[in-house]
Motif scaffolding. Structure first.
Motif, PDB file in Angstrom:
ATOM      1  N   GLN A   5     -37.901  -8.392 -70.895  1.00  0.00           N
ATOM      2  CA  GLN A   5     -38.149  -9.728 -71.228  1.00  0.00           C
ATOM      3  C   GLN A   5     -39.394  -9.643 -72.448  1.00  0.00           C
ATOM      4  O   GLN A   5     -39.323 -10.634 -73.410  1.00  0.00           O
ATOM      5  CB  GLN A   5     -38.743 -10.273 -69.871  1.00  0.00           C
ATOM      6  CG  GLN A   5     -37.801 -10.796 -68.959  1.00  0.00           C
ATOM      7  CD  GLN A   5     -38.465 -11.659 -67.840  1.00  0.00           C
ATOM      8  OE1 GLN A   5     -39.678 -11.636 -67.760  1.00  0.00           O
ATOM      9  NE2 GLN A   5     -37.659 -12.342 -66.720  1.00  0.00           N
ATOM     10  N   LYS A  26     -39.314  -7.044 -66.580  1.00  0.00           N
ATOM     11  CA  LYS A  26     -40.339  -7.474 -67.315  1.00  0.00           C
ATOM     12  C   LYS A  26     -40.492  -6.972 -68.815  1.00  0.00           C
ATOM     13  O   LYS A  26     -40.800  -7.625 -69.763  1.00  0.00           O
ATOM     14  CB  LYS A  26     -41.518  -7.267 -66.679  1.00  0.00           C
ATOM     15  CG  LYS A  26     -41.845  -8.276 -65.168  1.00  0.00           C
ATOM     16  CD  LYS A  26     -43.254  -7.972 -64.738  1.00  0.00           C
ATOM     17  CE  LYS A  26     -43.358  -8.909 -63.455  1.00  0.00           C
ATOM     18  NZ  LYS A  26     -44.605  -8.605 -62.823  1.00  0.00           N
ATOM     19  N   GLN A  76     -37.960  -4.747 -61.159  1.00  0.00           N
ATOM     20  CA  GLN A  76     -38.620  -5.672 -61.471  1.00  0.00           C
ATOM     21  C   GLN A  76     -39.274  -5.380 -62.789  1.00  0.00           C
ATOM     22  O   GLN A  76     -39.733  -6.120 -63.774  1.00  0.00           O
ATOM     23  CB  GLN A  76     -39.806  -6.347 -60.709  1.00  0.00           C
ATOM     24  CG  GLN A  76     -40.551  -7.258 -61.130  1.00  0.00           C
ATOM     25  CD  GLN A  76     -41.764  -7.575 -59.993  1.00  0.00           C
ATOM     26  OE1 GLN A  76     -42.225  -6.934 -59.393  1.00  0.00           O
ATOM     27  NE2 GLN A  76     -42.255  -8.652 -60.341  1.00  0.00           N
TER      28      GLN A  76
END
Length: 124
Positions: A98, A95, A91
């Motif tokens: 992104q 992130k 995760q």
């Protein structure tokens, strides 16, 4: 001469007031005395930190911070905890990707929006 006296006076006053620096390291001992035996749902995590062995603590420590604010020590040898760590790291890396993608899109937009300044000189 006056600036030296003022500097030394300032240091003396700070010392008398009790202003002190603090070390930015973990405790001189292990943070986790025991570990939680239960499983923690992934959705209830706010943060998950792993600390490698150090001279002051010879074991790996994993500390989970829940959304409620409580902290729990997890067993680093547990299969469930290893799976939880992999999901958490996945995760975090998504992130970061992104964020990088958003920055690249902003940079592309900024480059397109910029127009050349002044008239262009023609070369023969």
């Amino acid at each position: 001469m006056k600036s030296t006296v003022l500097f030394l006076l300032g240091i003396f006053l700070l010392d008398q007031c009790g202003v002190q620096g603090t070390l930015v390291i973990r405790n001189q001992r292990c943070s986790c005395i025991g570990t939680s035996q239960g499983t923690i749902p992934y959705r209830s995590l706010r943060d998950l930190k792993q600390f490698a062995p150090s001279p002051h603590c010879n074991k790996t420590e994993i500390i989970a911070t829940l959304k409620s604010g409580t902290q729990t020590c997890l067993n680093p040898d547990s299969a469930n905890v290893k799976k939880l760590m992999r999901e958490w790291e996945k995760q975090i890396s998504q992130k970061k990707k992104q964020k990088r993608g958003r920055k690249q899109q902003k940079n592309k937009k900024n480059r397109k929006a910029k127009k050349p300044k002044g008239p262009r000189a023609k070369t023969p």
